[in-house]
Design an enzyme around this catalytic site. Structure first.
Site, PDB file in Angstrom:
ATOM      1  CG  ASP A 165      -2.013   0.934   1.253  1.00 36.75           C
ATOM      2  OD1 ASP A 165      -2.865   0.829   0.352  1.00 36.75           O
ATOM      3  OD2 ASP A 165      -2.069   1.807   2.146  1.00 36.75           O
ATOM      4  CD  GLU A 198      -2.060   2.389  -3.636  1.00 35.55           C
ATOM      5  OE1 GLU A 198      -3.073   3.008  -4.002  1.00 35.55           O
ATOM      6  OE2 GLU A 198      -1.631   2.448  -2.468  1.00 35.55           O
TER       7      GLU A 198
HETATM    8  C1  NOJ Z   1      -4.444   2.876  -0.891  1.00 38.28           C
HETATM    9  C2  NOJ Z   1      -5.554   1.881  -0.710  1.00 38.28           C
HETATM   10  O1  NOJ Z   1      -5.738   1.188  -1.908  1.00 38.28           O
HETATM   11  C3  NOJ Z   1      -6.764   2.676  -0.297  1.00 38.28           C
HETATM   12  O2  NOJ Z   1      -7.941   1.900  -0.329  1.00 38.28           O
HETATM   13  C4  NOJ Z   1      -6.499   3.227   1.080  1.00 38.28           C
HETATM   14  O3  NOJ Z   1      -7.574   4.050   1.470  1.00 38.28           O
HETATM   15  C5  NOJ Z   1      -5.214   4.060   1.097  1.00 38.28           C
HETATM   16  N1  NOJ Z   1      -4.144   3.437   0.397  1.00 38.28           N
HETATM   17  C6  NOJ Z   1      -4.738   4.257   2.503  1.00 38.28           C
HETATM   18  O4  NOJ Z   1      -4.291   3.028   3.027  1.00 38.28           O
END
Ligand code: NOJ
Length: 530
Positions: free
Chosen positions: A204, A268
């Site tokens: 993440d 991500e």
């Molecule tokens: C990215 C995640 O995919 C999202 O759903 C989340 O709200 C934020 N990061 C914070 O963790």
């Protein structure tokens, strides 16, 4: 071939993102669970996928639906138990499917025992695990950093008079990645899951993990900056995208490489520039195995726009590095809505692109049946961001509505009579069971496309090369003998190719011989081998 045998399983494979709350509910509470995922493994095996990315199933008070973790090594009771996770990993393994979990290292929940301790006072053992700072002399936050979810990124802790940092919700305090203790704790967390047979992580917001040590003010945004930063008025250079994040990712890669089958690290990498994305691949061997390409996700479904992103990505990737392609996830409108506007021909073209580019596609649950975003009214909202910004932004609930398995009460997602946690939408309009019975369904097409990719070295691992083609069309070679051609325009257009159509968005074209040229109807794609 441009891939090693050890990487072949995922280079040639297709991943499938599961948002567990919305996949399959077996305990009749309207929320999906781990046994529900295990029960659907045969479906996923028939689809032909090689791996699953599981959005968080770890303990969470659900301020941000799993992305606020209160225990990194425990399963949230709403999803099941650690034993259920072990069962899923082993049952998936029997079907040739590996599991990636979601690692959320930028922040914890404010209910994590580390933060509960940190908040107990300036001398607490875990105080330094988070980012604390004194107010300015007038009592205002320590600097001008803004939360991605709106407002200041600082929350005052009344008891100590200090502020703590949160790049997301105030209930998601950011960890202090300058701390060796935090690094050590995460070394143990990644090992915990990898030792249990988990095959890697989606990481993440890995570009945000570490912050400027001096907590300097962000500079004002200027015209060339990304739109969201222009709207916020600041360029997020000090609370995001710091170069030191790479040290942490490389540290995990070193740990991963110590395993006999190295687990995957897929980031991500929500960055605006492809050059920035490439930095997360390190030298091609020492950092992430793959990073989500948000420039591609954010491109329009247009031949020229997409071809440009793909060509640039191919040109910039370090030697030996492997692209990742995605059209949907739990944070963005589903591809069937955002790219295709609900037009099934466009959905098929989008899927054909994802499944035939060089690189690993990640489908989001429902993409394979062309599922569109669900209808969400204000009273349905669960996402804190949607609640905050309604009606200007509806938040992320529309792309998180439950998977429609059948046109039955509960949609096959939950039991008849149980209210799902988010509305089902209309399962009659789009569901798995109906599409399984229809050779011309989007599901049947997705299955053929994945199977075709599995059985073709060209499609699995062959190099990508753009081919000349008229405006509004996109043609590319994969490997020695395979050509993909798409007409992404509203009028019939000719493309050059010779061979046999082995896959098409229009099933009746499959098996047709092509001699030199082919006229493609609007929004039609073909794969031709010679
Ligand atoms: C990215 C995640 O995919 C999202 O759903 C989340 O709200 C934020 N990061 C914070 O963790």
């Amino acid at each position: 071939m441009s891939t090693s045998d050890a990487d072949r399983w995922w280079h040639g494979g297709v991943f499938y993102q599961i948002y567990p709350r919305s996949f399959a509910d077996t305990n009749h509470d309207g929320v999906g669970d781990l046994p529900g995922i295990t029960a659907k493994l045969d479906y996923l095996a028939d689809l032909g996928i090689s791996g699953i990315w599981l959005s968080p199933v770890t303990v969470s008070p659900d301020r941000d639906w799993g992305y606020d973790v209160a225990d990194y090594c425990g399963i949230d009771p709403g999803f099941g138990t650690l034993a259920d996770l072990d069962t899923l990993v082993s049952e998936a393994g029997h079907r040739g499917i590996r599991i990636l979990m979601d690692l959320v290292p930028n922040h914890t929940s404010d209910q994590h025992s580390w933060f509960v301790d940190a908040r107990s006072g300036p001398d607490a053992a875990h105080r330094d695990w988070y980012v604390w700072a004194h107010p300015k002399p007038d009592g205002s936050p320590p600097n001008n950093w803004l939360s991605v979810f709106g407002g200041s990124a600082w929350e005052l802790d009344e008891a100590s008079g200090q502020y703590y940092l949160h790049n997301f919700e105030a209930q998601q305090p950011d960890l202090n990645w300058w701390s060796e203790d935090v690094r050590g704790a995460f070394d143990a967390i990644v090992r915990f899951w990898w030792d249990r047979g988990v095959s890697g992580f989606r990481i993440d917001v890995c570009n945000m993990m570490i912050k400027d040590a001096e907590l300097r003010d962000n500079p004002p945004a200027t015209e060339g900056d990304p739109l969201d930063q222009q709207l916020m008025g600041l360029r997020a250079v000090y609370n995001s995208d710091r170069p030191e994040a790479h040290d942490i990712l490389q540290r995990w890669r070193t740990i991963a490489d110590g395993y006999e089958t190295p687990p995957l690290l897929i980031g991500e990498t929500n960055v605006e520039q492809l050059t920035t994305l490439m930095e997360f691949y390190g030298d091609g061997r020492n950092e992430l195995h793959g990073g989500f390409n948000f420039v591609f996700i954010n491109a329009n479904l247009e031949a020229e726009a997409m071809r440009r992103v793909v060509e640039d990505t191919e040109a910039l990737l370090p030697e030996g590095a492997w692209p990742i392609w995605t059209g949907s996830n739990h944070d963005v409108s589903r591809l069937a809505t955002r790219w295709a506007g609900g037009d099934v021909a466009k959905v098929r073209c989008a899927l054909l692109i994802l499944l035939t580019l060089r690189g690993t596609p990640f489908l989001y649950q429902g993409d394979e049946i062309g599922l569109t975003d669900g209808p969400i009214f204000q009273s349905d909202l669960h996402d804190a961001v949607g609640i905050r910004f309604w009606p200007y932004y509806k938040g992320r609930d529309p792309e998180r509505t439950p998977m429609p398995w059948s046109n039955t009460p509960g949609g096959g997602f939950t039991s008849p009579g149980v209210t799902p946690w988010l509305p089902m939408g209309d399962p009659a309009a789009c569901n798995v069971a109906d599409q399984e019975a229809d050779v011309d369904s989007v599901l049947a097409f997705t299955r053929r496309a994945i199977a075709g990719r599995r059985h073709s070295d060209d499609l699995a691992v062959g190099p990508y090369r753009s081919l000349p083609s008229p405006t509004g069309t996109w043609a590319y070679a994969r490997g020695e003998r395979t050509v993909v051609a798409l007409n992404m325009s509203e009028r019939a257009q000719p493309v050059e190719a010779t061979g046999t159509i082995v896959l098409s968005t229009e099933r009746t074209l499959e098996g047709t011989a092509v001699e030199g040229a082919l006229t493609l109807a609007p929004w039609t794609g073909v794969v031709i081998t010679s």
